[in-house]
Scaffold this motif. Structure first.
Motif, PDB file in Angstrom:
ATOM      1  N   ALA A 151       0.853  -1.228  -0.035  1.00  0.00           N
ATOM      2  CA  ALA A 151       0.082   0.121  -0.079  1.00  0.00           C
ATOM      3  C   ALA A 151       0.809   1.331   0.022  1.00  0.00           C
ATOM      4  O   ALA A 151       1.863   1.260   0.564  1.00  0.00           O
ATOM      5  CB  ALA A 151      -0.954  -0.067   1.436  1.00  0.00           C
ATOM      6  N   ARG A 152       0.419   2.220  -0.910  1.00  0.00           N
ATOM      7  CA  ARG A 152       1.246   3.609  -0.622  1.00  0.00           C
ATOM      8  C   ARG A 152      -0.228   4.600  -0.627  1.00  0.00           C
ATOM      9  O   ARG A 152      -1.131   4.335  -0.771  1.00  0.00           O
ATOM     10  CB  ARG A 152       2.055   3.768  -1.774  1.00  0.00           C
ATOM     11  N   PRO A 153       0.289   5.871  -0.263  1.00  0.00           N
ATOM     12  CA  PRO A 153      -0.782   6.895  -0.221  1.00  0.00           C
ATOM     13  C   PRO A 153      -1.521   6.991  -1.628  1.00  0.00           C
ATOM     14  O   PRO A 153      -0.990   6.980  -2.611  1.00  0.00           O
ATOM     15  CB  PRO A 153       0.007   8.236  -0.092  1.00  0.00           C
ATOM     16  N   GLY A 154      -2.915   6.863  -1.075  1.00  0.00           N
ATOM     17  CA  GLY A 154      -3.805   6.868  -2.307  1.00  0.00           C
ATOM     18  C   GLY A 154      -3.961   5.567  -3.092  1.00  0.00           C
ATOM     19  O   GLY A 154      -4.947   5.608  -4.084  1.00  0.00           O
ATOM     20  N   HIS A 155      -3.319   4.510  -2.696  1.00  0.00           N
ATOM     21  CA  HIS A 155      -3.518   3.271  -3.315  1.00  0.00           C
ATOM     22  C   HIS A 155      -3.577   2.211  -2.322  1.00  0.00           C
ATOM     23  O   HIS A 155      -2.779   1.828  -1.294  1.00  0.00           O
ATOM     24  CB  HIS A 155      -2.239   2.939  -4.299  1.00  0.00           C
ATOM     25  N   ASP A 156      -4.314   1.259  -2.556  1.00  0.00           N
ATOM     26  CA  ASP A 156      -4.415  -0.047  -1.746  1.00  0.00           C
ATOM     27  C   ASP A 156      -3.358  -1.041  -2.007  1.00  0.00           C
ATOM     28  O   ASP A 156      -2.816  -0.952  -2.998  1.00  0.00           O
ATOM     29  CB  ASP A 156      -5.739  -0.565  -1.685  1.00  0.00           C
TER      30      ASP A 156
END
Length: 104
Positions: A49-54
């Motif tokens: 996961a990263r900011p804005g994405h699962d």
């Protein structure tokens, strides 16, 4: 500069341009191959996961999930097909199978 020096400079310049053309020609398929390899690795291993994405699970994790769900379905199906006394198909399944074979 003499004619020989100009000729030598032309040969060197031609060799440099040929090397550059070869490098560009070879690098395009290599970049494409590297990009495809990276996409495959992301599909296989998953993406955190990263900011804005699962997070995206990798193939082994997805297969484990599918297998565990399938085990549950098989267990429920086996329970449904067998009568409580064991060993026999439930009467509703037998009736259904008979009507299917009679129909054709």
């Amino acid at each position: 500069m003499t004619l020989e020096q100009w000729a030598a400079a032309g040969v060197v310049l031609g060799a440099m341009l040929s090397a550059l053309t070869l490098a560009v020609t070879v690098s395009r398929p290599l970049r494409r191959l590297a990009r495809q390899n990276e996409e495959f690795r992301q599909d296989w291993y998953g993406v955190p996961a990263r900011p804005g994405h699962d997070a995206v699970a990798g193939v082994p994790e997805r297969l484990r999930r599918i297998e565990s769900r399938l085990d549950g379905v098989e267990s429920r199906l086996d329970d449904h097909l067998r009568s409580p006394h064991g060993g026999q198909l439930s009467p509703s399944i037998v009736r259904h199978m008979r009507t299917r074979t009679e129909q054709g």
